[in-house]
Design a protein around this motif. Structure first.
Motif, mmCIF file in Angstrom:
data_model
loop_
_atom_site.group_PDB
_atom_site.id
_atom_site.type_symbol
_atom_site.label_atom_id
_atom_site.label_comp_id
_atom_site.label_asym_id
_atom_site.label_seq_id
_atom_site.Cartn_x
_atom_site.Cartn_y
_atom_site.Cartn_z
ATOM 1 N N LEU A 374 0.905 -1.173 -0.035
ATOM 2 C CA LEU A 374 -0.188 0.046 -0.063
ATOM 3 C C LEU A 374 0.905 1.259 0.089
ATOM 4 O O LEU A 374 1.809 1.522 0.917
ATOM 5 C CB LEU A 374 -0.905 -0.176 1.226
ATOM 6 N N PRO A 375 0.760 2.146 -0.918
ATOM 7 C CA PRO A 375 1.521 3.414 -0.893
ATOM 8 C C PRO A 375 1.259 4.279 0.467
ATOM 9 O O PRO A 375 0.108 4.044 0.976
ATOM 10 C CB PRO A 375 0.944 4.103 -2.114
ATOM 11 N N PRO A 376 2.241 5.050 0.530
ATOM 12 C CA PRO A 376 2.086 5.894 1.888
ATOM 13 C C PRO A 376 0.942 6.894 1.736
ATOM 14 O O PRO A 376 0.434 7.305 0.694
ATOM 15 C CB PRO A 376 3.312 6.873 1.866
ATOM 16 N N LEU A 377 0.311 7.038 2.799
ATOM 17 C CA LEU A 377 -1.093 7.727 3.122
ATOM 18 C C LEU A 377 -0.582 9.359 2.533
ATOM 19 O O LEU A 377 0.459 9.918 2.559
ATOM 20 C CB LEU A 377 -1.163 8.278 4.506
ATOM 21 N N GLY A 378 -1.536 9.660 1.321
ATOM 22 C CA GLY A 378 -1.756 11.061 1.017
ATOM 23 C C GLY A 378 -0.512 11.125 -0.284
ATOM 24 O O GLY A 378 -0.309 12.133 -0.814
ATOM 25 N N GLU A 379 -0.110 9.900 -0.574
ATOM 26 C CA GLU A 379 0.976 10.061 -1.915
ATOM 27 C C GLU A 379 0.238 9.423 -2.988
ATOM 28 O O GLU A 379 0.188 8.427 -3.506
ATOM 29 C CB GLU A 379 2.281 9.218 -1.627
ATOM 30 N N ALA A 380 -0.446 10.352 -3.838
ATOM 31 C CA ALA A 380 -1.331 9.888 -4.960
ATOM 32 C C ALA A 380 -0.592 9.362 -6.081
ATOM 33 O O ALA A 380 0.547 9.759 -6.311
ATOM 34 C CB ALA A 380 -2.102 10.858 -5.270
ATOM 35 N N ILE A 381 -0.843 8.349 -6.778
ATOM 36 C CA ILE A 381 -0.125 7.742 -7.895
ATOM 37 C C ILE A 381 -0.988 8.479 -9.089
ATOM 38 O O ILE A 381 -2.304 7.902 -9.110
ATOM 39 C CB ILE A 381 -0.333 6.202 -7.915
ATOM 40 N N ILE A 382 -0.472 9.268 -9.892
ATOM 41 C CA ILE A 382 -1.413 9.823 -10.965
ATOM 42 C C ILE A 382 -0.712 9.475 -12.199
ATOM 43 O O ILE A 382 -1.353 9.327 -13.295
ATOM 44 C CB ILE A 382 -1.219 11.474 -10.797
ATOM 45 N N ARG A 383 0.665 9.313 -12.378
ATOM 46 C CA ARG A 383 1.402 9.229 -13.712
ATOM 47 C C ARG A 383 1.406 7.946 -13.933
ATOM 48 O O ARG A 383 2.542 7.170 -14.188
ATOM 49 C CB ARG A 383 2.681 10.033 -13.821
ATOM 50 N N SER A 384 0.280 7.155 -14.136
ATOM 51 C CA SER A 384 0.088 5.830 -14.292
ATOM 52 C C SER A 384 -1.261 5.600 -14.867
ATOM 53 O O SER A 384 -2.203 6.495 -14.960
ATOM 54 C CB SER A 384 0.308 5.162 -12.974
ATOM 55 N N ASP A 385 -1.344 4.399 -15.622
ATOM 56 C CA ASP A 385 -2.628 4.355 -16.125
ATOM 57 C C ASP A 385 -3.478 3.352 -14.962
ATOM 58 O O ASP A 385 -4.907 3.436 -15.345
ATOM 59 C CB ASP A 385 -2.664 3.149 -17.437
ATOM 60 N N ILE A 386 -3.139 3.029 -13.871
ATOM 61 C CA ILE A 386 -3.790 2.689 -12.680
ATOM 62 C C ILE A 386 -3.431 3.853 -11.888
ATOM 63 O O ILE A 386 -2.476 3.847 -11.384
ATOM 64 C CB ILE A 386 -3.695 1.217 -12.088
ATOM 65 N N GLY A 387 -4.384 4.705 -11.395
ATOM 66 C CA GLY A 387 -4.066 5.546 -10.329
ATOM 67 C C GLY A 387 -4.633 5.325 -9.003
ATOM 68 O O GLY A 387 -5.593 4.498 -8.854
ATOM 69 N N TYR A 388 -4.069 5.840 -8.109
ATOM 70 C CA TYR A 388 -4.532 5.356 -6.495
ATOM 71 C C TYR A 388 -4.039 6.486 -5.588
ATOM 72 O O TYR A 388 -3.034 7.112 -5.742
ATOM 73 C CB TYR A 388 -3.970 4.049 -6.375
ATOM 74 N N HIS A 389 -4.690 6.515 -4.769
ATOM 75 C CA HIS A 389 -4.284 6.977 -3.293
ATOM 76 C C HIS A 389 -5.071 6.553 -2.046
ATOM 77 O O HIS A 389 -6.200 5.995 -2.067
ATOM 78 C CB HIS A 389 -4.451 8.667 -3.321
ATOM 79 N N VAL A 390 -4.414 6.483 -1.079
ATOM 80 C CA VAL A 390 -4.975 6.273 0.151
ATOM 81 C C VAL A 390 -4.835 7.455 1.052
ATOM 82 O O VAL A 390 -3.665 7.898 1.098
ATOM 83 C CB VAL A 390 -4.951 4.731 0.903
#
Ligand code: GCU
Length: 417
Positions: A374-390
């Motif tokens: 799981l990525p760190p809290l508040g570090e959004a993955i934007i430059r990807s075709d699957i984006g994610y944030h927690v």
């Protein structure tokens, strides 16, 4: 199965759970919900890249022509239900009910669009709101939201005390500033929130030969909401202000589930954004963390189709899991948002779906998740075709979420990498 038998099964399920007359009863009923990572059962996910006939899927063509349609059919028949043929041809009537070119002090034009469906079984109507930024070159890309708020209510009026916001708090002004149209579709226009009778709404137009209830593999509530989203996109294809090939569909919670299922079935949607969609949305069934199939079906028997009931407590026997739902978005960009305290929606299970869907994105030459962690809290993955944030916090769509969705839109719907 007759309606009578349905009702018996329904009563049994409701009796099993108690009627939740008070919060205490509900709490007791939920005492067995697992939130402990150490108690997640061992599970094996159904393979994404092996066909029903057991062949490995190694090319984009095989994915598109063989495996993808198989997975859509599995979700249709076992989870959300298929949309049957209507009882007789449906006439669709579109009417622009009202146009306000001065919305939010002239920032945008607000249009009310009525879409009426009718056949010899009955009628149903949706009221779709389309907000288009003024002083911007048309057609513009759009965000469409599957909404809990009634499009006929004051929720969608500008809030003069909060510039850039509408009364329900959504930051539409920022969408306009970034050059997006915003479209709202109301979830209860075609089907009730927790419909268990199907005596009104869109289902009636599809009942044939005295049928009065969806069959075991036919669409329930989420299926009807998804169908409405597709019909709103049909309308947008006729609206010169909006570029219907650049529409990002989004939804929160139940509407996040509906969003994924809508975009899975309809590849015209350019992007899907699921916020805290949890169980029957982005979260893996097999983790059984937070809400489970049993909990969902007990409270909301017909959000899914009746075939789904057969897998209560038997998630390992499901022919799908929700990583396959995320994979159905490929190669289109998909964004999944979680809240770390929103444990009912199983944030870790939502991320795991994104991670496991990544191999389809990679097969199609796109970028998925590279880490199972799981990525760190508040570090959004934007430059990807699957984006994610927690992010910190619980079950809501905060300004932080809205802005990350817009960032993801900016990255994919405006400039191509
Ligand atoms: C309930 C339900 C969830 C759903 C949520 C919502 O909590 O159990 O599955 O996502 O409502 O729509 O807000």
């Amino acid at each position: 199965m007759s309606q009578k038998i349905n009702c018996v099964i329904l009563c049994f399920i409701l009796a099993m759970s108690g009627s939740f007359a008070d919060a205490r009863e509900q709490k007791e009923y939920d005492a067995d919900v697992n939130y402990d990572e150490n108690k997640i059962p061992h599970y094996d996910l159904p393979p994404l890249l092996v066909t029903a006939e057991g062949q490995s899927v190694t090319t984009a063509q095989q994915w598109a022509n063989e495996r993808r349609p198989q997975i859509v059919a599995l979700f249709s028949n076992f989870i959300y239900g298929r949309v049957p043929e209507p009882a007789s041809p449906i006439q669709t009537e579109v009417e622009v009910v009202e146009v306000d070119p001065n919305f939010m002090d002239g920032k945008a034009t607000r249009k009310e669009i009525s879409i009426k469906f009718s056949n010899d079984q009955g009628t149903a109507e949706m009221l779709v709101l389309v907000f288009v930024p003024n002083n911007t070159e048309k057609p513009v890309p759009a965000f469409m939201k599957h909404s809990f708020n009634n499009t006929r209510s004051n929720d969608f009026k500008a809030d003069p005390s909060r510039p850039g916001r509408i009364k329900n708090g959504w930051p539409l002004g920022e969408f306009f500033d970034r050059g997006y149209a915003f479209v709202a579709v109301y979830q209860q226009d075609l089907v009730g929130h927790n419909d268990v009778s199907f005596s009104r709404g869109i289902h009636r137009l599809f009942f044939k030969d005295g049928q009065s209830f969806p069959k075991a593999r036919e669409w329930g509530v989420l299926g009807a909401v998804a169908w409405g989203g597709m019909r709103a996109l049909d309308y947008l294809e006729t609206d010169d202000d909006v570029d219907a090939s650049r529409v990002a569909l989004m939804g929160h919670s139940k509407m996040g589930k509906a969003t994924l299922w809508t975009a899975a079935q309809d590849p015209r949607f350019a992007m899907a954004i699921s916020a805290q969609s949890g169980c029957a949305g982005a979260a893996l069934w097999r983790r059984k963390s937070g809400e489970t199939l049993q909990k969902m079906v007990t409270r909301f028997p017909y959000w899914l189709c009746r075939n789904a009931w057969k897998f209560i407590g038997q998630e390992d026997d499901l022919p799908i899991d929700q990583h396959m739902m995320i994979a159905l978005m490929a190669p289109r960009p998909v964004y999944i948002a979680s809240g770390i305290e929103d444990t009912w929606a199983d944030p870790r299970g939502e991320y795991a779906s994104a991670y496991h869907a990544s191999k389809v994105y990679e097969l199609l030459g796109k970028k998925g998740m590279t880490s199972a962690k799981l990525p760190p809290l508040g570090e959004a993955i934007i430059r990807s075709d699957i984006g994610y944030h927690v992010r910190e916090g619980g079950h809501s769509v905060d300004l932080y979420d809205w802005q990350r969705f817009m960032d993801f839109g900016d990255y994919h719907l405006k400039q191509q990498p």
